[in-house]
Write an enzyme that holds these catalytic residues in place. Structure first.
Site, mmCIF file in Angstrom:
data_model
loop_
_atom_site.group_PDB
_atom_site.id
_atom_site.type_symbol
_atom_site.label_atom_id
_atom_site.label_comp_id
_atom_site.label_asym_id
_atom_site.label_seq_id
_atom_site.Cartn_x
_atom_site.Cartn_y
_atom_site.Cartn_z
ATOM 1 N N ASN A 9 0.991 -1.335 0.071
ATOM 2 C CA ASN A 9 0.093 -0.119 0.084
ATOM 3 C C ASN A 9 0.889 1.489 0.004
ATOM 4 O O ASN A 9 1.670 1.537 1.146
ATOM 5 C CB ASN A 9 -0.737 -0.064 1.411
ATOM 6 C CG ASN A 9 -1.817 1.242 1.493
ATOM 7 O OD1 ASN A 9 -1.862 1.855 0.412
ATOM 8 N ND2 ASN A 9 -2.028 1.425 2.544
ATOM 9 N N LYS A 11 0.079 4.204 -0.566
ATOM 10 C CA LYS A 11 -0.335 5.508 -0.001
ATOM 11 C C LYS A 11 -0.153 6.669 -1.011
ATOM 12 O O LYS A 11 -0.132 6.138 -1.972
ATOM 13 C CB LYS A 11 -0.031 5.766 1.725
ATOM 14 C CG LYS A 11 -0.013 4.634 2.472
ATOM 15 C CD LYS A 11 0.207 4.748 3.821
ATOM 16 C CE LYS A 11 -0.084 3.320 4.780
ATOM 17 N NZ LYS A 11 0.065 3.519 6.102
ATOM 18 N N HIS A 95 -9.437 1.666 4.771
ATOM 19 C CA HIS A 95 -8.146 1.683 5.542
ATOM 20 C C HIS A 95 -8.275 2.692 6.706
ATOM 21 O O HIS A 95 -9.199 3.660 6.390
ATOM 22 C CB HIS A 95 -7.006 2.233 4.534
ATOM 23 C CG HIS A 95 -5.541 2.045 5.303
ATOM 24 N ND1 HIS A 95 -5.118 3.203 6.073
ATOM 25 C CD2 HIS A 95 -4.614 1.177 5.234
ATOM 26 C CE1 HIS A 95 -3.932 2.736 6.505
ATOM 27 N NE2 HIS A 95 -3.393 1.810 5.698
ATOM 28 N N GLU A 97 -6.654 5.024 7.689
ATOM 29 C CA GLU A 97 -6.453 6.463 7.221
ATOM 30 C C GLU A 97 -7.513 6.967 6.669
ATOM 31 O O GLU A 97 -7.798 8.168 6.902
ATOM 32 C CB GLU A 97 -4.983 6.674 6.571
ATOM 33 C CG GLU A 97 -3.783 6.433 7.199
ATOM 34 C CD GLU A 97 -2.618 5.746 6.617
ATOM 35 O OE1 GLU A 97 -2.628 5.667 5.452
ATOM 36 O OE2 GLU A 97 -1.818 5.358 7.299
ATOM 37 N N GLU A 164 -5.194 -4.484 10.694
ATOM 38 C CA GLU A 164 -4.169 -3.433 10.910
ATOM 39 C C GLU A 164 -4.452 -2.617 12.156
ATOM 40 O O GLU A 164 -5.148 -1.722 12.305
ATOM 41 C CB GLU A 164 -4.211 -2.371 9.694
ATOM 42 C CG GLU A 164 -3.976 -3.214 8.472
ATOM 43 C CD GLU A 164 -3.394 -2.325 7.342
ATOM 44 O OE1 GLU A 164 -2.208 -2.450 7.050
ATOM 45 O OE2 GLU A 164 -4.059 -1.310 7.232
ATOM 46 N N GLY A 170 2.857 2.510 10.533
ATOM 47 C CA GLY A 170 3.756 3.590 10.301
ATOM 48 C C GLY A 170 4.495 4.027 11.743
ATOM 49 O O GLY A 170 5.274 4.961 11.780
ATOM 50 N N SER A 208 3.859 -1.813 10.304
ATOM 51 C CA SER A 208 5.217 -1.977 10.385
ATOM 52 C C SER A 208 5.875 -3.284 10.033
ATOM 53 O O SER A 208 6.923 -3.842 10.830
ATOM 54 C CB SER A 208 5.601 -1.301 11.918
ATOM 55 O OG SER A 208 5.094 -0.250 12.032
HETATM 56 P P1 PGA Z 1 2.975 0.517 7.576
HETATM 57 O O1 PGA Z 1 1.556 0.670 6.838
HETATM 58 O O2 PGA Z 1 3.479 -0.759 7.005
HETATM 59 O O3 PGA Z 1 3.920 1.762 6.940
HETATM 60 O O4 PGA Z 1 2.982 0.488 9.019
HETATM 61 C C1 PGA Z 1 0.779 -0.392 6.699
HETATM 62 C C2 PGA Z 1 -0.567 0.182 6.372
HETATM 63 O O5 PGA Z 1 -1.021 1.179 6.863
HETATM 64 O O6 PGA Z 1 -1.265 -0.703 5.249
#
Ligand code: PGA
Length: 247
Positions: A9, A11, A95, A97, A164, A170, A208
């Protein structure tokens, strides 16, 4: 046995030319790997370029979002049919976000999933709890609410779930292998109680994931793959994650 499924992903990262540069380096690193499903979800503006470069490859193309109407006066939105025309087989929906910054509710997520599926896209549905919710021992409640709302009147064919935990996205803080497996086991149990075909649904962990923790996570019985943000932006680290998921 569920085939591992590793998805990137990106983003809001990478222009068209950066997408091209990534794929020129990445595709040779994973060429011939057919025991892991690999997917990349770049921004909308890179879909056509990615589709052209990935055409005869073993890497699938996904989008990061979609709208719940087929066409019309919805400035700035993208319909499922447009994603299919751009070469996507998958779309990520819900997601955290999107839930946090764009006010997506489970009802909106549900509408998006339904239209995406009937149009012919496969869906990666994201769910997960915040730190506050985990600390209040509400993780399973939150997952129950999200699954109930997002999957109302939805069959499981063509659905992948990405668990998640928001506190792990992140932040560099991964859930422990046991925490991930416990949440996945809850999700699998929920699916089994409420839907047909729960055993074949793949449940990805996201938050992460990196080359050095993917093997431990994948060794857990209920972890079938990963949804990777930060570590999917570099060809080397993303290819190492794919290779680490091979068992
Ligand atoms: P990350 O993001 O691997 O940077 O923690 C995962 C995601 O939001 O799908």
């Amino acid at each position: 046995m569920r085939k591992p499924f590793i998805a990137a992903n990106w983003k809001m990262q990478k222009t068209n030319s950066e997408t091209e540069e990534f794929l020129n380096a990445f595709l040779p690193l994973v060429r011939g790997i057919d025991d892991v499903d690999i997917l990349i979800a770049p921004p909308f503006t890179s879909l056509e370029t990615a589709s052209r470069l990935m055409k005869s490859s073993n890497v699938l193309l996904g989008a990061q979002n979609v709208y719940f109407e087929e066409s019309g006066a919805y400035t700035g939105e993208i319909a499922p049919s447009m994603l299919i025309a751009a070469g996507c087989s998958h779309v990520i929906i819900g997601h955290s976000e999107r839930r946090q910054y764009f006010s997506e509710t489970d009802e909106v997520v549900n509408r998006k999933i339904k239209l995406a599926l009937t149009t012919g896209l496969k869906v990666i549905l994201c769910i997960g709890e915040s730190l506050e919710e985990r600390e209040a021992n509400r993780t399973f409640d939150v997952l129950n609410t999200q699954l109930t709302g997002s999957l109302a009147d939805v069959q499981l064919n063509d659905i992948t779930i990405a668990y998640e935990p928001i506190w792990a996205i992140g932040t560099g803080k991964t859930a422990s292998n046991e925490q991930a497996n416990d949440a996945h086991a809850y999700i699998r149990d929920w699916l089994g109680k409420n839907k047909e075909g729960a055993d074949s649904v793949r449940i990805q962990y996201g938050g992460s994931v990196k080359p050095d923790n993917v093997k431990g996570l994948m060794a857990e019985p209920e972890v079938d793959g990963a949804l990777v943000g930060g570590a999917s932006l570099k060809p080397d680290s993303f290819s190492q994650i794919v290779i680490g998921a091979r068992g």
